[in-house]
Design a protein around this motif. Sequence first.
Motif, PDB file in Angstrom:
ATOM      1  N   GLU A 129       0.832  -1.204   0.000  1.00 56.87           N
ATOM      2  CA  GLU A 129       0.000   0.000   0.000  1.00 56.87           C
ATOM      3  C   GLU A 129       0.867   1.254   0.000  1.00 56.87           C
ATOM      4  O   GLU A 129       0.538   2.246  -0.663  1.00 56.87           O
ATOM      5  CB  GLU A 129      -0.920   0.000   1.223  1.00 56.87           C
ATOM      6  N   SER A 144      -2.988  -7.091  -0.989  1.00 62.10           N
ATOM      7  CA  SER A 144      -3.474  -5.711  -0.956  1.00 62.10           C
ATOM      8  C   SER A 144      -4.042  -5.374   0.422  1.00 62.10           C
ATOM      9  O   SER A 144      -4.823  -6.161   0.988  1.00 62.10           O
ATOM     10  CB  SER A 144      -4.550  -5.522  -2.031  1.00 62.10           C
ATOM     11  N   ASN A 146      -6.142  -3.050   0.951  1.00 59.51           N
ATOM     12  CA  ASN A 146      -7.568  -2.808   0.718  1.00 59.51           C
ATOM     13  C   ASN A 146      -8.351  -4.118   0.797  1.00 59.51           C
ATOM     14  O   ASN A 146      -9.438  -4.170   1.383  1.00 59.51           O
ATOM     15  CB  ASN A 146      -7.762  -2.149  -0.647  1.00 59.51           C
ATOM     16  N   LYS A 150     -11.265  -5.013   3.580  1.00 56.82           N
ATOM     17  CA  LYS A 150     -12.625  -5.305   3.111  1.00 56.82           C
ATOM     18  C   LYS A 150     -13.027  -6.753   3.353  1.00 56.82           C
ATOM     19  O   LYS A 150     -14.088  -7.030   3.918  1.00 56.82           O
ATOM     20  CB  LYS A 150     -12.729  -4.974   1.619  1.00 56.82           C
ATOM     21  N   ARG A 158     -10.741   3.320   4.618  1.00 58.57           N
ATOM     22  CA  ARG A 158      -9.976   3.375   3.385  1.00 58.57           C
ATOM     23  C   ARG A 158      -8.531   2.948   3.633  1.00 58.57           C
ATOM     24  O   ARG A 158      -7.977   3.170   4.703  1.00 58.57           O
ATOM     25  CB  ARG A 158     -10.007   4.789   2.802  1.00 58.57           C
ATOM     26  N   ALA A 159      -7.927   2.333   2.610  1.00 57.49           N
ATOM     27  CA  ALA A 159      -6.570   1.818   2.767  1.00 57.49           C
ATOM     28  C   ALA A 159      -5.569   2.927   3.048  1.00 57.49           C
ATOM     29  O   ALA A 159      -4.660   2.751   3.862  1.00 57.49           O
ATOM     30  CB  ALA A 159      -6.166   1.044   1.509  1.00 57.49           C
ATOM     31  N   ASP A 160      -5.717   4.081   2.399  1.00 58.58           N
ATOM     32  CA  ASP A 160      -4.752   5.158   2.635  1.00 58.58           C
ATOM     33  C   ASP A 160      -4.848   5.708   4.046  1.00 58.58           C
ATOM     34  O   ASP A 160      -3.851   6.105   4.646  1.00 58.58           O
ATOM     35  CB  ASP A 160      -4.922   6.275   1.605  1.00 58.58           C
TER      36      ASP A 160
END
Length: 436
Positions: A129, A144, A146, A150, A158-160
């Motif tokens: 990421e 990932s 993300n 999820k 959110r991933a960020d």
Amino acid sequence: MSTYHSQRATAALQKLIEFDPTFGSLSLWCLHRDATAEETLIVMRDAQGEASIASVRYEIAPAYTDGRVIYYGSQFERWNLEEQMAVCAHEILHIAFQHIPRARKLLSRFGTQYSRQIFNIAADALINESLTQAGYRLPQPHVSLNAILKDVLHSNQRADAALATLDVESLYVQLFDISEKGGKQALALNVLSSRLAPDVSADGKLSAEDELSSAEWQQRLDRALRSGASAGRGLGSISTRLGDIPKSFTPWEVILRRMVTKMVTYMPQYRFEAPTRRWLALDAEAQKTGHWSPAFEPGRRKALAKRGKVTVCVDVSGSISQSILARFASEIEGISRRTGAEIILIIFDHGIQLIHELTKHNLLEELNGLDFHSGGGTSFKEPIEEALKHDPSIIVVLTDLVGQFGPKPGRTPVVWACCHGNTETVPFGRVIYLSR
């Protein structure tokens, strides 16, 4: 394996340094070698330091690292130049973020509860990421963050945003707890791990050399990120959003051990109105010889030492996993054995369910043998009031911090041991997180 600089990764490393100033210095502190398919006998050590001989094939993945050397296998050449750059950056960050020494620390702390595969997933997800946010093109398939948020954690974050708050230790604990519980989330984690070729080798015990290397790498990483930030591109441009940058921290077990041991250890009471016999003798000798009187030494009270008492309040309404409960119970048991402190167990949710005095040095075994039910709301007022009736040296509350708080329990110290929760809601006491 080759002892010469990697021929497979030379072009990618040269392009990487041009693209991202952060890796200009970091790559120079790593050794880059071409892996071979040769099988070699090596000595491996477990968590107890016991040695065993294992046959290992060096070419275990397209690229991997042992914390000092990065090896590039024959499959590394099947990627295009951009993907090779991302893989080089990925392996360099494993070393720069000190994932190998950190994995060894987790191994020494958790023992049989440590999983190399899950640690590799957590470390890879955070690095991938980071590189995605920095504009790198990662080869497919890859782990990932993300997908973990999820499909495994069932989180809407959110991933960020998660990247700024997560580190490899906290993500590892969350993933390990899920794997222990089983179900759909564990199945999703297994699917992710099936796509992963392990690229981090962290066998053996943490050494003094690891500690020294970690301190040096923190300085190198800080300088490299500042260089990248000033250039305004690459990994340095997102340096403020990297939560996995290695930082010195004290494990929660050590914090809990220090706090509870301090409160249950008997401290002698002094009597300033009556000096010690030694002082009386020295003072008499000084008066006889005409010398100055010695510094006053207060005597000690002859009261018997009060046995320390710890009230452990366990919230059964929250989501306390079995693995975290086992580690928490192990620490409490250890404190009880070392200090001889009495342990009073209070099970609660919206009210008191059960009060039990620990008779053995096995909190988890006794807890599993007690009859109580889970679920319902949470109120901390009743268990703390009940705890005060036992005149405890300290109150430890195992909870998720979601509930109603009562008044502060006078001068009796309170420790909130939690997996997660909003610490801003805690009106008193010390909070320690069990998620690292």
